[in-house]
Design a protein around this motif. Structure first.
Motif, mmCIF file in Angstrom:
data_model
loop_
_atom_site.group_PDB
_atom_site.id
_atom_site.type_symbol
_atom_site.label_atom_id
_atom_site.label_comp_id
_atom_site.label_asym_id
_atom_site.label_seq_id
_atom_site.Cartn_x
_atom_site.Cartn_y
_atom_site.Cartn_z
ATOM 1 N N GLU A 73 0.823 -1.214 0.000
ATOM 2 C CA GLU A 73 0.000 0.000 0.000
ATOM 3 C C GLU A 73 0.857 1.264 0.000
ATOM 4 N N GLU A 88 -8.350 -6.533 -4.190
ATOM 5 C CA GLU A 88 -8.621 -6.011 -2.856
ATOM 6 C C GLU A 88 -9.330 -7.057 -1.985
ATOM 7 N N HIS A 92 -7.983 -8.637 1.417
ATOM 8 C CA HIS A 92 -8.843 -8.639 2.596
ATOM 9 C C HIS A 92 -8.842 -10.028 3.232
#
Length: 437
Positions: A73, A88, A92
């Motif tokens: 990130e 994403e 997660h």
């Protein structure tokens, strides 16, 4: 006459000790001191920026997933890149796997022995009720293994995952593998619930025996998660005063303007404060500040928690119960994520590296983790890790001092002081390996 009492602390990640300072038999303070030095911020200087996601997981074998994703990130922020939706979701799932693995480790291997008055989870097998749990160690290992397998399926390997890359992930998750993983999760949920139910009862007995371990002085809670999905990080940090009178948010690039950093001469771990008050990150902060876990079984536990202990609830011992709620939430959330199609669609986007500054923010099991990189000519010239345990250090010492005063008197020191110091430290689940980077 001034004296000190020192206690090494076991069943934590890394090496640390507690020092209780006395003056004529009265407790002056208790210190939590990290005894190892890692030095990652120094030897990362000069490294190619694109290598950071595979180097920084080596900061810690327990928190490697959080560092892996924070590095990705930070570089995406520096390069102005946004990963596609499927990537994403896979990231997660990776973080959910770490949450399950960490909370199962902390609950059942680090702190459950305290509740059972045993030295280890394996010794606890003999003293626990077989009718209630059977073999505690086998069931605990089975639940923890779900977390390690989730990290592996989403991250490519369990320790030091590699699957997240700048711009996305290297591949999706095979549908057959996802289906098989869901079967394992569904089998693990009732086992985790039975262990946690027993843990809850044992925690209540310990609270009655030693009190709530809490003083009345103010502090701030700190989180970086969605208020209706505490497994999902957000792009900002929320600070809330313990009495609820003040809430402040800031983005990771503004951490220096919001947090005060304090160097400690006799410890290799720094400390942070907010508005000159101690901070509490970690599970209790999340469960106090969220509105819902977003999954049914965990939400039932959260409602029970709030009815029994209030909202917000501040007792130190409740960190552990909140980890149990998060463990169940993580299992339920992983099942939902694996039910989606994580195999098809765009997995990554093109990336053009550039120089500049980048900030990565993820919610590690112990709280908000920030990576800050400065890049010149494609190389790292400066790096900062803002570690969750560093946020908790002042609160750990405050709780240790409160507990020490219950055991130390002018004419005697009650038996059990050494055990009590361990109870307090393990409630915060510190990671010394990360905190002494």
């Amino acid at each position: 006459m001034s004296t000190t009492i020192q206690f090494p602390i076991s069943r934590i990640e890394g090496h640390a000790k507690v020092v209780v300072n006395l003056d004529h038999g009265k407790v002056l303070n208790a210190r939590f001191l990290a005894q190892e030095y890692r030095g990652f911020e120094q030897f990362l200087k000069g490294m190619p920026a694109e290598q950071m996601p595979v180097i920084v997981p080596r900061v810690c074998g327990v928190c490697s997933t959080s560092h892996h994703l924070a590095a990705v990130e930070a570089l995406e922020d520096a390069y102005d890149v946004k990963p596609p939706p499927v990537a994403e979701k896979i990231r997660h799932l990776m973080m959910v796997g770490q949450l399950v693995q960490n909370q199962a480790t902390s609950l059942f291997f680090f702190t459950l022995p305290d509740k059972l008055q045993a030295t280890s989870i394996f010794g606890a097998d003999e003293s626990a009720s077989k009718d209630a749990l059977g073999s505690i160690s086998k069931k605990a290992m089975a639940v923890r293994k779900i977390g390690t397998e989730l990290i592996a399926i989403a991250g490519g390997q369990f320790i030091h995952p590699v699957k997240a890359v700048v711009g996305g992930v290297v591949s999706g998750i095979d549908k057959a593998a996802a289906k098989e993983m869901r079967k394992k999760i569904k089998a693990a949920i009732p086992i985790a619930c039975s262990l946690f139910d027993e843990y809850w009862q044992l925690s209540q007995k310990m609270t009655k025996a030693v009190g709530d371990w809490e003083g009345d002085d103010p502090f701030y809670y700190m989180i970086a998660v969605d208020k209706n999905d505490p497994t999902r990080p957000v792009d900002h940090v929320t600070m809330q005063k313990s009495d609820g009178s003040e809430t402040v948010t800031f983005r990771p690039e503004d951490f220096r303007e919001n947090l005060q950093f304090h160097q400690v001469q006799d410890s290799f771990s720094a400390k942070t404060s907010f508005n000159d008050l101690p901070i509490r990150a970690n599970s209790l902060a999340r469960m106090n500040l969220i509105e819902s876990t977003g999954t049914p079984i965990a939400n039932g536990y959260l409602e029970r928690f709030r009815v029994q202990f209030g909202s917000p609830a501040h007792q130190i011992l409740l960190f552990d119960l909140c980890r149990g709620i998060e463990l169940i939430n993580g299992l339920e959330r992983a099942d939902r994520l694996l039910a989606e199609n994580l195999m098809d669609g765009e997995m990554s986007v093109p990336v053009e590296p550039r120089d500049g500054f980048g900030y990565g923010l993820v919610e590690a099991p112990r709280g908000p983790l920030i990576h800050h990189y400065q890049i010149e000519n494609g190389l790292i010239v400066n790096v900062e890790f803002v570690i969750p345990t560093v946020h908790n250090n002042f609160s750990i010492e405050r709780a240790l001092t409160t507990m020490a005063k219950r055991f130390v008197h002018e004419d005697r020191i009650d038996m059990g002081l050494d055990s009590a110091m361990g109870w307090v430290v393990r409630a915060f689940d510190p990671c010394i390996a990360c905190a002494t980077h």
